[in-house]
Motif scaffolding. Structure first.
Motif, PDB file in Angstrom:
ATOM      1  N   TRP A  23      -2.690  24.167  -7.062  1.00  0.00           N
ATOM      2  CA  TRP A  23      -2.084  23.081  -7.137  1.00  0.00           C
ATOM      3  C   TRP A  23      -0.706  22.738  -6.817  1.00  0.00           C
ATOM      4  O   TRP A  23       0.046  21.666  -7.092  1.00  0.00           O
ATOM      5  CB  TRP A  23      -2.374  22.311  -8.699  1.00  0.00           C
ATOM      6  CG  TRP A  23      -3.755  21.939  -8.823  1.00  0.00           C
ATOM      7  CD1 TRP A  23      -4.789  22.866  -9.115  1.00  0.00           C
ATOM      8  CD2 TRP A  23      -4.453  20.727  -8.506  1.00  0.00           C
ATOM      9  NE1 TRP A  23      -6.047  22.250  -9.524  1.00  0.00           N
ATOM     10  CE2 TRP A  23      -5.752  20.918  -9.025  1.00  0.00           C
ATOM     11  CE3 TRP A  23      -4.016  19.422  -7.977  1.00  0.00           C
ATOM     12  CZ2 TRP A  23      -6.562  20.060  -8.546  1.00  0.00           C
ATOM     13  CZ3 TRP A  23      -4.794  18.673  -7.900  1.00  0.00           C
ATOM     14  CH2 TRP A  23      -5.991  18.610  -8.370  1.00  0.00           C
ATOM     15  N   ASP A  24      -0.084  23.591  -5.917  1.00  0.00           N
ATOM     16  CA  ASP A  24       1.186  23.565  -5.252  1.00  0.00           C
ATOM     17  C   ASP A  24       0.951  22.941  -3.783  1.00  0.00           C
ATOM     18  O   ASP A  24       0.257  23.358  -3.113  1.00  0.00           O
ATOM     19  CB  ASP A  24       1.771  24.758  -4.979  1.00  0.00           C
ATOM     20  CG  ASP A  24       3.260  24.839  -4.325  1.00  0.00           C
ATOM     21  OD1 ASP A  24       3.479  23.607  -4.090  1.00  0.00           O
ATOM     22  OD2 ASP A  24       3.781  25.866  -4.398  1.00  0.00           O
ATOM     23  N   PRO A  25       1.533  21.502  -3.862  1.00  0.00           N
ATOM     24  CA  PRO A  25       1.257  20.761  -2.453  1.00  0.00           C
ATOM     25  C   PRO A  25       1.994  21.455  -1.534  1.00  0.00           C
ATOM     26  O   PRO A  25       1.703  20.832  -0.151  1.00  0.00           O
ATOM     27  CB  PRO A  25       1.593  19.342  -2.800  1.00  0.00           C
ATOM     28  CG  PRO A  25       2.587  19.553  -4.033  1.00  0.00           C
ATOM     29  CD  PRO A  25       2.089  20.770  -4.818  1.00  0.00           C
ATOM     30  N   GLU A  26       2.832  22.278  -1.647  1.00  0.00           N
ATOM     31  CA  GLU A  26       3.733  23.028  -0.427  1.00  0.00           C
ATOM     32  C   GLU A  26       3.234  24.248  -0.133  1.00  0.00           C
ATOM     33  O   GLU A  26       3.770  25.019   0.623  1.00  0.00           O
ATOM     34  CB  GLU A  26       5.110  22.834  -0.725  1.00  0.00           C
ATOM     35  CG  GLU A  26       5.836  21.441  -0.992  1.00  0.00           C
ATOM     36  CD  GLU A  26       5.447  20.612   0.265  1.00  0.00           C
ATOM     37  OE1 GLU A  26       5.504  20.965   1.386  1.00  0.00           O
ATOM     38  OE2 GLU A  26       5.036  19.744   0.242  1.00  0.00           O
ATOM     39  N   SER A  27       1.934  24.860  -0.851  1.00  0.00           N
ATOM     40  CA  SER A  27       1.705  26.108  -0.776  1.00  0.00           C
ATOM     41  C   SER A  27       0.709  26.284   0.512  1.00  0.00           C
ATOM     42  O   SER A  27       0.511  25.483   1.292  1.00  0.00           O
ATOM     43  CB  SER A  27       0.751  26.557  -1.956  1.00  0.00           C
ATOM     44  OG  SER A  27      -0.375  25.823  -2.128  1.00  0.00           O
ATOM     45  N   MET A  35      -5.396  16.486   3.272  1.00  0.00           N
ATOM     46  CA  MET A  35      -6.874  16.084   4.008  1.00  0.00           C
ATOM     47  C   MET A  35      -7.378  15.335   2.916  1.00  0.00           C
ATOM     48  O   MET A  35      -8.434  14.539   3.110  1.00  0.00           O
ATOM     49  CB  MET A  35      -7.597  17.144   4.360  1.00  0.00           C
ATOM     50  CG  MET A  35      -7.213  17.995   5.853  1.00  0.00           C
ATOM     51  SD  MET A  35      -8.402  18.988   6.423  1.00  0.00           S
ATOM     52  CE  MET A  35      -8.333  20.371   5.228  1.00  0.00           C
ATOM     53  N   ASN A  36      -7.276  15.729   1.582  1.00  0.00           N
ATOM     54  CA  ASN A  36      -8.284  15.380   0.598  1.00  0.00           C
ATOM     55  C   ASN A  36      -8.294  13.629   0.551  1.00  0.00           C
ATOM     56  O   ASN A  36      -9.407  13.301   0.289  1.00  0.00           O
ATOM     57  CB  ASN A  36      -7.560  15.789  -0.688  1.00  0.00           C
ATOM     58  CG  ASN A  36      -8.525  15.626  -1.962  1.00  0.00           C
ATOM     59  OD1 ASN A  36      -9.641  16.240  -1.550  1.00  0.00           O
ATOM     60  ND2 ASN A  36      -8.208  15.006  -2.978  1.00  0.00           N
ATOM     61  N   PRO A  37      -7.298  12.875   0.880  1.00  0.00           N
ATOM     62  CA  PRO A  37      -7.364  11.501   0.492  1.00  0.00           C
ATOM     63  C   PRO A  37      -8.499  10.780   1.687  1.00  0.00           C
ATOM     64  O   PRO A  37      -9.248   9.853   1.500  1.00  0.00           O
ATOM     65  CB  PRO A  37      -6.200  10.999   0.493  1.00  0.00           C
ATOM     66  CG  PRO A  37      -5.034  11.881   0.305  1.00  0.00           C
ATOM     67  CD  PRO A  37      -5.605  13.025   0.573  1.00  0.00           C
ATOM     68  N   GLY A  58     -18.438  25.080  -4.266  1.00  0.00           N
ATOM     69  CA  GLY A  58     -17.252  25.700  -3.582  1.00  0.00           C
ATOM     70  C   GLY A  58     -16.108  25.003  -3.871  1.00  0.00           C
ATOM     71  O   GLY A  58     -15.156  24.893  -3.095  1.00  0.00           O
ATOM     72  N   CYS A  59     -15.704  24.480  -5.117  1.00  0.00           N
ATOM     73  CA  CYS A  59     -14.726  23.376  -5.608  1.00  0.00           C
ATOM     74  C   CYS A  59     -13.416  24.421  -5.448  1.00  0.00           C
ATOM     75  O   CYS A  59     -12.467  23.496  -5.288  1.00  0.00           O
ATOM     76  CB  CYS A  59     -15.213  23.123  -6.733  1.00  0.00           C
ATOM     77  SG  CYS A  59     -15.077  24.258  -8.265  1.00  0.00           S
ATOM     78  N   GLY A  60     -13.214  25.449  -5.512  1.00  0.00           N
ATOM     79  CA  GLY A  60     -12.032  26.090  -5.549  1.00  0.00           C
ATOM     80  C   GLY A  60     -11.244  25.660  -6.768  1.00  0.00           C
ATOM     81  O   GLY A  60     -11.561  25.652  -7.960  1.00  0.00           O
ATOM     82  N   GLY A  61      -9.971  25.427  -6.469  1.00  0.00           N
ATOM     83  CA  GLY A  61      -9.207  24.825  -7.623  1.00  0.00           C
ATOM     84  C   GLY A  61      -9.273  23.677  -8.002  1.00  0.00           C
ATOM     85  O   GLY A  61      -8.666  22.873  -8.951  1.00  0.00           O
ATOM     86  N   GLY A  62     -10.132  22.664  -7.408  1.00  0.00           N
ATOM     87  CA  GLY A  62     -10.643  21.290  -8.016  1.00  0.00           C
ATOM     88  C   GLY A  62     -10.283  20.198  -7.212  1.00  0.00           C
ATOM     89  O   GLY A  62      -9.899  19.120  -7.957  1.00  0.00           O
ATOM     90  N   ILE A  63      -9.264  20.538  -6.284  1.00  0.00           N
ATOM     91  CA  ILE A  63      -8.505  19.404  -5.535  1.00  0.00           C
ATOM     92  C   ILE A  63      -9.520  18.128  -5.294  1.00  0.00           C
ATOM     93  O   ILE A  63      -9.074  17.080  -5.793  1.00  0.00           O
ATOM     94  CB  ILE A  63      -7.907  19.932  -4.149  1.00  0.00           C
ATOM     95  CG1 ILE A  63      -6.929  20.932  -4.533  1.00  0.00           C
ATOM     96  CG2 ILE A  63      -7.197  18.574  -3.506  1.00  0.00           C
ATOM     97  CD1 ILE A  63      -6.296  21.580  -3.137  1.00  0.00           C
TER      98      ILE A  63
END
Length: 238
Positions: A23-27, A35-37, A58-63
């Motif tokens: 959830w770090d948008p600069e990571s 890409m998400n939007p 395969g949701c990963g961290g849920g973005i």
């Protein structure tokens, strides 16, 4: 005998090591946040998210799962086999107060056996290129969706252009992703993914490319599916 799990332990370890950055948008996950939007809007335009029961494979961290829940879905379930990523997703949902969302550590195949034809929408984004048997995941997604429901995939094409941009440029030159994030031989041509869908009983209805400009840092949807692409398939109503 129990069927072998369709998972690469090295891939799980790779994403588990980065879990605290989801959830770090600069990571390392900045591209997914950017890409998400676009992915969310494309799914909503085709299938409509409001009041739908959705599973994100395969949701990963849920973005993506979190965004779909916030877009009016009746219920969103995110599933993954990377325990640390799921813990991050669950913590974020708790802290952010995301409604109607849950996460489970379970494979797509096991969930399909447990809850066949249970979901209006199934999403599987940036995941097929990380498993040993992508066709098995596609079949599971087809079994999870209700007749008339939609399944959405996104992955990477396999050609010289995608090798140059998604691996050489993104991982080695621009350092957008950690080195070793992708393996070229696991990329899927649209024709291959379409065949997997057809064999699983899904009708491919739409596709879209996802473009990136490294100078402006901007992503956009296009008809060019030569690198990143999305596929929308529907389970026929029998």
């Amino acid at each position: 005998m129990t069927a072998p799990m369709n998972v690469d332990p090295a891939e799980l370890e790779k994403f588990s090591a980065l879990a605290h950055h989801w959830w770090d948008p600069e990571s390392e996950f900045k591209p997914l946040h950017q890409m998400n939007p676009l992915r969310l809007g494309w799914i909503d335009q085709i299938a409509g998210l409001k009041d739908k029961k959705i599973v994100d494979i395969g949701c990963g961290g849920g973005i993506l799962a979190d965004a779909m829940a916030r877009s009016g879905a009746a219920e969103v379930l995110g599933v993954d086999l990377a325990k640390k990523s799921l813990q991050v997703a669950q913590l974020h949902a708790l802290e952010a107060g995301t409604p109607h969302i849950a996460y489970r550590e379970i494979s797509a195949e096991a969930l399909a056996a447990e809850q066949p034809a249970a979901f209006d929408i199934v999403t599987c984004m940036e995941m097929l290129e990380h498993v040993p048997d992508p066709a098995s995941v596609v079949h599971a997604c087809a079994n999870l969706v209700k007749p008339g429901g939609w399944v959405f995939f996104s992955t990477l094409n396999r050609n010289l252009k995608s090798f140059g941009l998604a691996i050489v440029a993104a991982e080695y030159i621009l350092k957008m992703l950690p080195t070793g994030t992708h393996e070229y031989q696991k990329f899927l041509r649209p024709s291959e993914l379409t065949r997997f869908c057809r064999e699983a009983g899904l009708d491919v209805k739409a596709s879209s490319g996802l473009q990136y400009n490294p100078l402006t840092g901007r992503y956009w949807l296009s008809q060019d599916c030569s690198v990143n692409y999305l596929l929308a398939a529907q389970r026929p109503v029998v």
